[in-house]
Design a protein around this motif. Structure first.
Motif, PDB file in Angstrom:
ATOM      1  N   ARG A  37       0.871  -1.052  -0.009  1.00  0.00           N
ATOM      2  CA  ARG A  37       0.094  -0.103   0.017  1.00  0.00           C
ATOM      3  C   ARG A  37       0.954   1.272   0.060  1.00  0.00           C
ATOM      4  NH1 ARG A  37      -4.846  -1.884   4.133  1.00  0.00           N
ATOM      5  NH2 ARG A  37      -5.731  -3.591   2.583  1.00  0.00           N
ATOM      6  N   ASP A  38       2.075   0.994   0.194  1.00  0.00           N
ATOM      7  CA  ASP A  38       2.925   2.191   0.263  1.00  0.00           C
ATOM      8  C   ASP A  38       3.553   2.534  -1.225  1.00  0.00           C
ATOM      9  OD1 ASP A  38       4.471  -0.038   0.460  1.00  0.00           O
ATOM     10  OD2 ASP A  38       6.357   1.174   0.508  1.00  0.00           O
ATOM     11  N   LEU A  39       3.047   1.667  -2.428  1.00  0.00           N
ATOM     12  CA  LEU A  39       3.524   2.013  -3.494  1.00  0.00           C
ATOM     13  C   LEU A  39       2.702   2.829  -4.344  1.00  0.00           C
ATOM     14  CD1 LEU A  39       4.572  -1.753  -4.497  1.00  0.00           C
ATOM     15  CD2 LEU A  39       6.201   0.234  -4.001  1.00  0.00           C
ATOM     16  N   PRO A  40       3.031   3.531  -5.547  1.00  0.00           N
ATOM     17  CA  PRO A  40       2.208   4.226  -6.142  1.00  0.00           C
ATOM     18  C   PRO A  40       1.065   3.409  -6.884  1.00  0.00           C
ATOM     19  CG  PRO A  40       4.406   4.928  -6.677  1.00  0.00           C
ATOM     20  CD  PRO A  40       4.358   3.552  -5.779  1.00  0.00           C
ATOM     21  N   VAL A  41      -0.026   3.773  -6.712  1.00  0.00           N
ATOM     22  CA  VAL A  41      -1.002   2.962  -7.074  1.00  0.00           C
ATOM     23  C   VAL A  41      -2.368   3.800  -8.194  1.00  0.00           C
ATOM     24  CG1 VAL A  41      -2.323   3.120  -5.053  1.00  0.00           C
ATOM     25  CG2 VAL A  41      -2.768   1.244  -6.641  1.00  0.00           C
ATOM     26  N   ALA A  42      -2.694   3.180  -8.997  1.00  0.00           N
ATOM     27  CA  ALA A  42      -3.725   3.867  -9.567  1.00  0.00           C
ATOM     28  C   ALA A  42      -4.721   2.777 -10.222  1.00  0.00           C
ATOM     29  CB  ALA A  42      -3.418   4.421 -11.197  1.00  0.00           C
ATOM     30  N   VAL A  43      -6.163   3.150 -10.165  1.00  0.00           N
ATOM     31  CA  VAL A  43      -7.343   2.555 -10.287  1.00  0.00           C
ATOM     32  C   VAL A  43      -7.547   2.263 -11.779  1.00  0.00           C
ATOM     33  CG1 VAL A  43      -9.650   1.855  -9.611  1.00  0.00           C
ATOM     34  CG2 VAL A  43      -8.121   2.877  -8.094  1.00  0.00           C
ATOM     35  N   ALA A  44      -8.175   1.140 -12.311  1.00  0.00           N
ATOM     36  CA  ALA A  44      -8.628   1.134 -13.636  1.00  0.00           C
ATOM     37  C   ALA A  44      -9.051  -0.382 -14.001  1.00  0.00           C
ATOM     38  CB  ALA A  44      -7.400   1.267 -14.778  1.00  0.00           C
ATOM     39  N   ASP A  45     -10.068  -0.307 -14.688  1.00  0.00           N
ATOM     40  CA  ASP A  45     -10.549  -1.539 -15.307  1.00  0.00           C
ATOM     41  C   ASP A  45      -9.948  -1.752 -16.665  1.00  0.00           C
ATOM     42  OD1 ASP A  45     -12.434  -3.427 -16.663  1.00  0.00           O
ATOM     43  OD2 ASP A  45     -14.044  -2.591 -16.195  1.00  0.00           O
ATOM     44  N   ILE A  46      -9.098  -3.081 -16.637  1.00  0.00           N
ATOM     45  CA  ILE A  46      -8.396  -3.178 -17.938  1.00  0.00           C
ATOM     46  C   ILE A  46      -9.213  -3.410 -19.120  1.00  0.00           C
ATOM     47  CG2 ILE A  46      -8.617  -5.626 -17.821  1.00  0.00           C
ATOM     48  CD1 ILE A  46      -5.655  -5.801 -18.360  1.00  0.00           C
ATOM     49  N   THR A  47     -10.374  -3.590 -18.977  1.00  0.00           N
ATOM     50  CA  THR A  47     -11.372  -3.481 -20.348  1.00  0.00           C
ATOM     51  C   THR A  47     -11.626  -2.251 -20.787  1.00  0.00           C
ATOM     52  OG1 THR A  47     -13.450  -3.487 -19.130  1.00  0.00           O
ATOM     53  CG2 THR A  47     -12.455  -5.646 -19.230  1.00  0.00           C
ATOM     54  N   LYS A  48     -11.062  -1.271 -20.195  1.00  0.00           N
ATOM     55  CA  LYS A  48     -11.477  -0.086 -20.705  1.00  0.00           C
ATOM     56  C   LYS A  48     -10.155   0.811 -20.980  1.00  0.00           C
ATOM     57  CE  LYS A  48     -15.741   0.237 -17.894  1.00  0.00           C
ATOM     58  NZ  LYS A  48     -16.362  -0.047 -18.996  1.00  0.00           N
ATOM     59  N   ARG A  49      -9.846   0.941 -22.121  1.00  0.00           N
ATOM     60  CA  ARG A  49      -8.461   1.319 -22.725  1.00  0.00           C
ATOM     61  C   ARG A  49      -8.012   2.707 -22.237  1.00  0.00           C
ATOM     62  NH1 ARG A  49      -6.315   0.851 -28.840  1.00  0.00           N
ATOM     63  NH2 ARG A  49      -7.259  -1.390 -28.280  1.00  0.00           N
ATOM     64  N   GLY A  50      -9.186   3.624 -21.983  1.00  0.00           N
ATOM     65  CA  GLY A  50      -8.784   4.915 -21.717  1.00  0.00           C
ATOM     66  C   GLY A  50      -8.560   4.949 -20.088  1.00  0.00           C
ATOM     67  N   GLU A  51      -9.239   4.307 -19.515  1.00  0.00           N
ATOM     68  CA  GLU A  51      -8.831   3.976 -17.869  1.00  0.00           C
ATOM     69  C   GLU A  51      -7.330   3.622 -17.648  1.00  0.00           C
ATOM     70  OE1 GLU A  51     -11.651   1.998 -15.545  1.00  0.00           O
ATOM     71  OE2 GLU A  51     -13.338   3.006 -16.215  1.00  0.00           O
ATOM     72  N   VAL A  52      -7.058   2.685 -18.458  1.00  0.00           N
ATOM     73  CA  VAL A  52      -5.704   1.916 -18.460  1.00  0.00           C
ATOM     74  C   VAL A  52      -4.750   3.199 -18.755  1.00  0.00           C
ATOM     75  CG1 VAL A  52      -4.246   0.112 -19.157  1.00  0.00           C
ATOM     76  CG2 VAL A  52      -6.524  -0.402 -18.845  1.00  0.00           C
ATOM     77  N   ALA A  53      -4.875   3.818 -19.892  1.00  0.00           N
ATOM     78  CA  ALA A  53      -3.983   4.956 -20.209  1.00  0.00           C
ATOM     79  C   ALA A  53      -3.788   5.989 -19.226  1.00  0.00           C
ATOM     80  CB  ALA A  53      -4.528   5.501 -21.574  1.00  0.00           C
ATOM     81  N   ALA A  54      -5.139   6.135 -18.664  1.00  0.00           N
ATOM     82  CA  ALA A  54      -4.895   7.336 -17.551  1.00  0.00           C
ATOM     83  C   ALA A  54      -4.193   6.960 -16.501  1.00  0.00           C
ATOM     84  CB  ALA A  54      -6.282   7.661 -17.174  1.00  0.00           C
ATOM     85  N   ALA A  55      -4.396   5.706 -16.062  1.00  0.00           N
ATOM     86  CA  ALA A  55      -3.756   5.030 -14.966  1.00  0.00           C
ATOM     87  C   ALA A  55      -2.084   4.566 -15.307  1.00  0.00           C
ATOM     88  CB  ALA A  55      -4.244   3.612 -14.546  1.00  0.00           C
ATOM     89  N   LEU A  56      -1.873   4.472 -16.470  1.00  0.00           N
ATOM     90  CA  LEU A  56      -0.273   4.296 -16.601  1.00  0.00           C
ATOM     91  C   LEU A  56       0.248   5.767 -16.441  1.00  0.00           C
ATOM     92  CD1 LEU A  56      -0.438   2.083 -19.743  1.00  0.00           C
ATOM     93  CD2 LEU A  56       0.705   1.877 -17.621  1.00  0.00           C
TER      94      LEU A  56
END
Length: 228
Positions: free
Chosen positions: A48-67
């Protein structure tokens, strides 16, 4: 010095057993680990101390934003996809909703990650994904799962050719059945009786060693030593 020392690596699906162990072992090998998860509340306390973002892998836009969010302006040296879902039952028994989710997560999700690797990874970087031995099998009662994994394998094979121009290595991980508990969390249906699988830690050790030395494919046979 470890191959992973000071390399920035994103792990997708770090709430599952394989993803959790991958993230932990990467840290031990000196990597700068970033996480993308769907359910952050399920993340192990040790991560939990690591940088983390939330995304649904089936949604390319969410994964792009998370990356973009987890990279924090840094270029990435590696992406490891540990996401996946499973369902059991004959095709005639599988609900439409579950069939679509299996294909979306296991196949479309991989395509989404591949599509973003081109602009997210450094030259000489790597993309790895846990496809699993089901990609090479046709098992009654596991048709949708096998089909989704076969599609993912095909996508990874094409990615290996397309990303070669950027010197990005692509590793398709088709490990044998592994005792992650995933079959007890099936979206639908009951798993057929299976022999005891590999231990997750042995699989992760093999995978990270393969990435470190530049292996280009990890079929089930590559894990033979772990099963002995």
């Amino acid at each position: 010095m470890s191959y992973f020392a000071n390399k920035t690596v994103v792990v997708l699906g770090a709430t599952g057993i394989l993803g959790q162990l991958t993230a932990q072992d990467l840290r031990q090998r000196g990597a700068d680990v970033r996480l993308i998860v769907r359910s952050p509340n399920s993340l192990a306390a040790a991560l939990r101390d690591l940088p983390v973002a939330v995304a649904d892998i089936t949604k390319r836009g969410e994964v792009a934003a998370a990356l973009t969010a987890v990279s924090q302006g840094q270029s990435l040296d590696g992406i490891i996809n540990c996401t996946g879902v499973v369902a059991f039952g004959n095709f005639s028994e599988l609900s439409d909703e579950v069939a679509q989710e299996v294909m979306a997560v296991n196949a479309l999700g991989v395509i989404n990650v591949i599509s973003l690797a081109t602009t997210s990874l450094n030259p000489e970087g790597f993309l790895a994904s846990f496809t699993g031995v089901a990609a090479d099998m046709t098992i009654a009662g596991m048709g949708a799962y096998c089909a989704s994994k076969a599609a993912a394998k095909a996508a990874m094979g094409v990615a290996a050719r397309e990303l070669r121009r950027q010197k990005i290595r692509v590793l398709d991980i088709r490990a044998p059945h592994t005792e992650t508990g995933l079959i007890t969390r099936a979206l639908e249906g009951t798993a057929p009786k299976m022999p005891e699988g590999l231990q997750p830690q042995a699989v992760i050790d093999r995978v990270l060693d393969a990435i470190a030395v530049g292996e280009k494919d990890l079929p089930a046979e590559a894990f033979a030593a772990q099963s002995n």
